[in-house]
Design a protein around this motif. Structure first.
Motif, PDB file in Angstrom:
ATOM      1  N   PRO A 244       0.838  -1.200   0.000  1.00 30.45           N
ATOM      2  CA  PRO A 244       0.000   0.000   0.000  1.00 30.45           C
ATOM      3  C   PRO A 244       0.872   1.249   0.000  1.00 30.45           C
ATOM      4  O   PRO A 244       2.018   1.211   0.463  1.00 30.45           O
ATOM      5  CB  PRO A 244      -0.804  -0.116   1.291  1.00 30.45           C
ATOM      6  CG  PRO A 244      -0.013  -1.019   2.166  1.00 30.45           C
ATOM      7  CD  PRO A 244       0.735  -1.950   1.264  1.00 30.45           C
ATOM      8  N   VAL A 245       0.358   2.349  -0.553  1.00 34.14           N
ATOM      9  CA  VAL A 245       1.104   3.613  -0.581  1.00 34.14           C
ATOM     10  C   VAL A 245       0.262   4.702   0.067  1.00 34.14           C
ATOM     11  O   VAL A 245      -0.935   4.520   0.346  1.00 34.14           O
ATOM     12  CB  VAL A 245       1.457   4.024  -2.033  1.00 34.14           C
ATOM     13  CG1 VAL A 245       2.404   3.014  -2.664  1.00 34.14           C
ATOM     14  CG2 VAL A 245       0.185   4.180  -2.877  1.00 34.14           C
ATOM     15  N   LEU A 246       0.877   5.847   0.313  1.00 31.67           N
ATOM     16  CA  LEU A 246       0.162   6.964   0.913  1.00 31.67           C
ATOM     17  C   LEU A 246      -0.790   7.600  -0.096  1.00 31.67           C
ATOM     18  O   LEU A 246      -0.614   7.476  -1.308  1.00 31.67           O
ATOM     19  CB  LEU A 246       1.161   8.006   1.431  1.00 31.67           C
ATOM     20  CG  LEU A 246       2.127   7.521   2.530  1.00 31.67           C
ATOM     21  CD1 LEU A 246       3.102   8.626   2.898  1.00 31.67           C
ATOM     22  CD2 LEU A 246       1.355   7.053   3.753  1.00 31.67           C
ATOM     23  N   GLN A 247      -1.781   8.321   0.432  1.00 34.15           N
ATOM     24  CA  GLN A 247      -2.789   8.928  -0.436  1.00 34.15           C
ATOM     25  C   GLN A 247      -2.193   9.972  -1.373  1.00 34.15           C
ATOM     26  O   GLN A 247      -2.781  10.269  -2.418  1.00 34.15           O
ATOM     27  CB  GLN A 247      -3.897   9.551   0.415  1.00 34.15           C
ATOM     28  CG  GLN A 247      -4.787   8.516   1.092  1.00 34.15           C
ATOM     29  CD  GLN A 247      -5.894   9.162   1.902  1.00 34.15           C
ATOM     30  OE1 GLN A 247      -5.691  10.165   2.557  1.00 34.15           O
ATOM     31  NE2 GLN A 247      -7.079   8.575   1.868  1.00 34.15           N
ATOM     32  N   SER A 248      -1.042  10.524  -1.039  1.00 32.73           N
ATOM     33  CA  SER A 248      -0.415  11.527  -1.903  1.00 32.73           C
ATOM     34  C   SER A 248       0.187  10.899  -3.157  1.00 32.73           C
ATOM     35  O   SER A 248       0.482  11.600  -4.128  1.00 32.73           O
ATOM     36  CB  SER A 248       0.681  12.278  -1.138  1.00 32.73           C
ATOM     37  OG  SER A 248       1.657  11.364  -0.642  1.00 32.73           O
ATOM     38  N   ASN A 249       0.359   9.576  -3.147  1.00 29.17           N
ATOM     39  CA  ASN A 249       0.928   8.890  -4.304  1.00 29.17           C
ATOM     40  C   ASN A 249      -0.116   8.822  -5.416  1.00 29.17           C
ATOM     41  O   ASN A 249      -1.278   8.487  -5.181  1.00 29.17           O
ATOM     42  CB  ASN A 249       1.378   7.485  -3.901  1.00 29.17           C
ATOM     43  CG  ASN A 249       2.193   6.800  -4.967  1.00 29.17           C
ATOM     44  OD1 ASN A 249       1.730   6.525  -6.060  1.00 29.17           O
ATOM     45  ND2 ASN A 249       3.450   6.517  -4.643  1.00 29.17           N
ATOM     46  N   ALA A 250       0.301   9.115  -6.657  1.00 28.40           N
ATOM     47  CA  ALA A 250      -0.635   9.138  -7.787  1.00 28.40           C
ATOM     48  C   ALA A 250      -1.259   7.778  -8.049  1.00 28.40           C
ATOM     49  O   ALA A 250      -2.330   7.686  -8.657  1.00 28.40           O
ATOM     50  CB  ALA A 250       0.075   9.631  -9.038  1.00 28.40           C
ATOM     51  N   THR A 251      -0.626   6.696  -7.590  1.00 27.44           N
ATOM     52  CA  THR A 251      -1.140   5.348  -7.834  1.00 27.44           C
ATOM     53  C   THR A 251      -2.047   4.847  -6.714  1.00 27.44           C
ATOM     54  O   THR A 251      -2.476   3.689  -6.740  1.00 27.44           O
ATOM     55  CB  THR A 251       0.020   4.346  -8.014  1.00 27.44           C
ATOM     56  OG1 THR A 251       0.720   4.207  -6.758  1.00 27.44           O
ATOM     57  CG2 THR A 251       0.992   4.806  -9.087  1.00 27.44           C
ATOM     58  N   PHE A 252      -2.344   5.700  -5.739  1.00 20.81           N
ATOM     59  CA  PHE A 252      -3.069   5.266  -4.533  1.00 20.81           C
ATOM     60  C   PHE A 252      -4.345   4.498  -4.872  1.00 20.81           C
ATOM     61  O   PHE A 252      -4.569   3.387  -4.383  1.00 20.81           O
ATOM     62  CB  PHE A 252      -3.398   6.487  -3.674  1.00 20.81           C
ATOM     63  CG  PHE A 252      -4.238   6.170  -2.459  1.00 20.81           C
ATOM     64  CD1 PHE A 252      -3.684   5.559  -1.348  1.00 20.81           C
ATOM     65  CD2 PHE A 252      -5.594   6.481  -2.435  1.00 20.81           C
ATOM     66  CE1 PHE A 252      -4.459   5.254  -0.234  1.00 20.81           C
ATOM     67  CE2 PHE A 252      -6.375   6.190  -1.335  1.00 20.81           C
ATOM     68  CZ  PHE A 252      -5.809   5.579  -0.231  1.00 20.81           C
ATOM     69  N   SER A 253      -5.208   5.060  -5.695  1.00 25.62           N
ATOM     70  CA  SER A 253      -6.476   4.409  -6.030  1.00 25.62           C
ATOM     71  C   SER A 253      -6.276   3.265  -7.009  1.00 25.62           C
ATOM     72  O   SER A 253      -6.899   2.207  -6.892  1.00 25.62           O
ATOM     73  CB  SER A 253      -7.452   5.434  -6.626  1.00 25.62           C
ATOM     74  OG  SER A 253      -7.769   6.427  -5.682  1.00 25.62           O
ATOM     75  N   ALA A 254      -5.398   3.472  -8.001  1.00 21.82           N
ATOM     76  CA  ALA A 254      -5.231   2.488  -9.068  1.00 21.82           C
ATOM     77  C   ALA A 254      -4.641   1.180  -8.569  1.00 21.82           C
ATOM     78  O   ALA A 254      -4.916   0.111  -9.129  1.00 21.82           O
ATOM     79  CB  ALA A 254      -4.355   3.069 -10.174  1.00 21.82           C
ATOM     80  N   ARG A 255      -3.829   1.216  -7.514  1.00 18.82           N
ATOM     81  CA  ARG A 255      -3.186  -0.017  -7.060  1.00 18.82           C
ATOM     82  C   ARG A 255      -4.005  -0.775  -6.017  1.00 18.82           C
ATOM     83  O   ARG A 255      -3.665  -1.913  -5.658  1.00 18.82           O
ATOM     84  CB  ARG A 255      -1.795   0.276  -6.507  1.00 18.82           C
ATOM     85  CG  ARG A 255      -1.739   0.960  -5.161  1.00 18.82           C
ATOM     86  CD  ARG A 255      -0.328   0.993  -4.567  1.00 18.82           C
ATOM     87  NE  ARG A 255       0.675   1.392  -5.521  1.00 18.82           N
ATOM     88  CZ  ARG A 255       1.866   0.792  -5.652  1.00 18.82           C
ATOM     89  NH1 ARG A 255       2.179  -0.227  -4.878  1.00 18.82           N
ATOM     90  NH2 ARG A 255       2.736   1.225  -6.525  1.00 18.82           N
ATOM     91  N   ASP A 256      -5.094  -0.183  -5.534  1.00 20.06           N
ATOM     92  CA  ASP A 256      -5.859  -0.814  -4.455  1.00 20.06           C
ATOM     93  C   ASP A 256      -6.281  -2.258  -4.765  1.00 20.06           C
ATOM     94  O   ASP A 256      -6.197  -3.123  -3.889  1.00 20.06           O
ATOM     95  CB  ASP A 256      -7.086   0.032  -4.118  1.00 20.06           C
ATOM     96  CG  ASP A 256      -7.836  -0.502  -2.903  1.00 20.06           C
ATOM     97  OD1 ASP A 256      -7.196  -0.732  -1.863  1.00 20.06           O
ATOM     98  OD2 ASP A 256      -9.056  -0.714  -3.006  1.00 20.06           O
TER      99      ASP A 256
END
Length: 531
Positions: free
Chosen positions: A158-170
């Motif tokens: 998982p990554v932080l919400q500031s990362n551009a991939t946050f939603s796409a990698r869920d």
């Protein structure tokens, strides 16, 4: 109105049927109602624009009678009238913004199962039956509603919400809400609900879902248990075929959005470049920051898309485990029992590690803004919720909703009525919030060669501004409450479309009782640790 004597019959028309439940998630067709004047006659183009909403039943005499025999009497009466009913719910269904009004005994019937005229007779008969218990302030309404089973390598960190991939990698992470499908039926979509430990000497980590997600619902409905290597493996995937394609395309869409942001930022920079007034200088600097952020976002998303294509596109690469145990689906109205629709998947070694595993954690994501999510967790200032919004968006679940809390609700809604706020992250609809009803619902399905009835723990949308709690593909999802406790898993829903007006949940207290009766899971618990 007087409720011991049925009101004069009102025969529904086609136009009323289509408009009556406007505002509800699936807007089911109305078949009958015992309200004497349920809707004003149309007078122009604005006719039938009044919206309705679902509210759970608060303190009402029917709540006490319902599970103590009344629901059973209704089901028997409907059976004697040869009504193909699908669900029995007890709710309020007022117009948006108006008082809750009478209790509604909400009967779902199979589509095409009742005419308006016959439906009116059935509703009146049911109204009279309820009236024999001395109850007032209620109506009976019948609508069309199918009760559906909502089934449609290493996880990423998982990554932080500031990362551009946050939603796409869920979809590729190990937080709850994992989109799953059986390998031999990759067109099915369901959701991995909860991580489980068998306890004792077994150090494996398991994943709970609904049985109908991983096994055909029309199978022999026998206990599945793989005791030896000779039996065919029932392997489970992250993302079925169409689900993988959709999520891959979603990354492409995210990249396009970032490209659009770069274009807009560049145009703003050119527009204000060379001006020396403070506002222009500020705007130019802000545009340059946005350009760089979008540029970095494209790099991150592009890297994610390449990783997904290399490591996840092949169907064998998406196998995360295999079915270990699934008891037969059991539909029950016995005291303290509910629908049993359960499967346990043993995860492959290596899919979880110290970097990607967070235990039973729900990623609430950024679909619902923080302020809106918190407002839904605290519908009334007197609510005793202890919910705290996590900075990283990951809600760590601890403990279970006790069986007593299903009926003795600890919170208050905007109307000061007792309630229990719940939320989930499902493969189909993502993060949603809802209100658990303190009164059980009952469903009736044709299963194993006959019609069978079952008790359900029902959840409806939080308020009139909220989307439906679930849809087809969310089966197996973990439902948690506003105290960050595990509530149960979704096993179905009732509605006129794939979207559910009422979501049906099997409580975790019942699931754990069933698991711990099996010798494999005698010491099962919901706090599995990596070894």
């Amino acid at each position: 109105m007087s409720d011991s004597v049925p009101p004069p019959p009102f025969i529904v028309t086609t136009s009323v049927s289509k408009a009556y439940y406007k505002g509800l998630p699936s807007e089911p067709p109305l078949i009958a109602t015992t309200k004497p004047n349920p809707i004003d006659a149309p007078t122009g183009p604005e006719a039938y624009t009044v919206l309705k909403e679902l509210r759970y039943l608060g303190e009402h005499p029917l709540a006490t009678l319902w599970d103590n025999g009344l629901a059973g009497e209704l089901s028997s009466s409907l059976a004697s009238m040869d009504v193909k009913w699908s669900s029995l719910d007890l709710l309020h269904i007022p117009n948006v913004g108006e008082p809750s009004g009478p209790a509604i005994v909400w009967i779902g019937v199979e589509p095409g199962g009742l005419s308006f005229e016959d439906g009116s007779k059935v509703a009146i008969d049911c109204h009279q039956l309820i009236g024999t218990h001395g109850v007032r302030d209620y109506c009976v309404e019948i609508r069309e509603s199918r009760v559906s089973r909502e089934a449609r390598n290493r996880f990423l960190n998982p990554v932080l919400q500031s990362n551009a991939t946050f939603s796409a990698r869920d979809p590729y992470t190990a937080t709850l809400g994992i989109p799953i499908a059986p390998k031999n039926r990759p067109f099915v979509q369901g959701t991995g609900g909860l991580f489980l430990s068998a306890g004792g000497d077994d150090k494996s980590i398991y994943l709970i879902t609904a049985r109908h997600v991983v096994l055909p619902i029309d199978d022999a409905n026998q206990e599945y248990i793989r005791k030896n290597e000779s039996r065919r493996r029932e392997e489970v995937l992250v993302l079925g075929t169409s689900a993988f394609d959709n999520k891959f395309d979603a990354i492409t869409h995210e990249i396009s959005c970032q490209l659009s942001g770069m274009t807009g930022a560049r145009e703003r920079t050119l527009l204000f470049q060379g001006r020396d007034d403070p506002e222009s200088v500020k705007e130019c600097l802000e545009a340059e920051k946005q350009y760089k952020a979008a540029e970095e976002g494209i790099r991150e998303l592009d890297a994610l898309q390449k990783e997904v294509k290399i490591h996840w596109e092949g169907i064998e690469n998406r196998v995360i485990g295999e079915l270990t145990w699934a008891p037969p689906i059991i539909l029950s109205t016995k005291p303290d029992e509910y629908t049993l629709d359960l499967a346990v998947i043993k995860l492959k070694p290596g899919t979880l590690d110290a970097l990607n595993y967070r235990g039973n954690t729900i990623n609430i994501g950024n679909k619902i803004p923080r302020i809106d999510f918190m407002n839904k967790m605290y519908l009334h200032y007197t609510s005793g919720s202890s919910f705290k919004y996590p900075p990283d968006g990951l809600v760590k679940l601890a403990g279970q909703v006790p069986e007593s809390a299903l009926f003795d609700l600890p919170m208050r809604d905007v109307n000061k009525e007792p309630c229990l706020i719940v939320f989930k992250n499902g493969a189909a609809t993502g993060t949603t919030t809802g209100r658990a009803n303190r009164v059980s619902s009952y469903t009736r399905r044709y299963f194993a060669g006959k019609y069978q009835e079952s008790r359900e723990w029902p959840v409806i949308a939080t308020d009139k501004r909220s989307v439906a709690f679930s849809s087809r593909g969310d089966s197996g999802s973990c439902v948690a409450d506003a105290y960050a406790r595990v509530g149960g898993i979704i096993t179905g829903g009732g509605g006129a479309t794939d979207t559910s007006d009422v979501t049906y949940v099997t409580p975790i207290s019942f699931i754990m009782k069933v698991l711990q009766k099996n010798k494999i899971f005698k010491y099962a618990h919901l706090n599995p640790q990596l070894t």
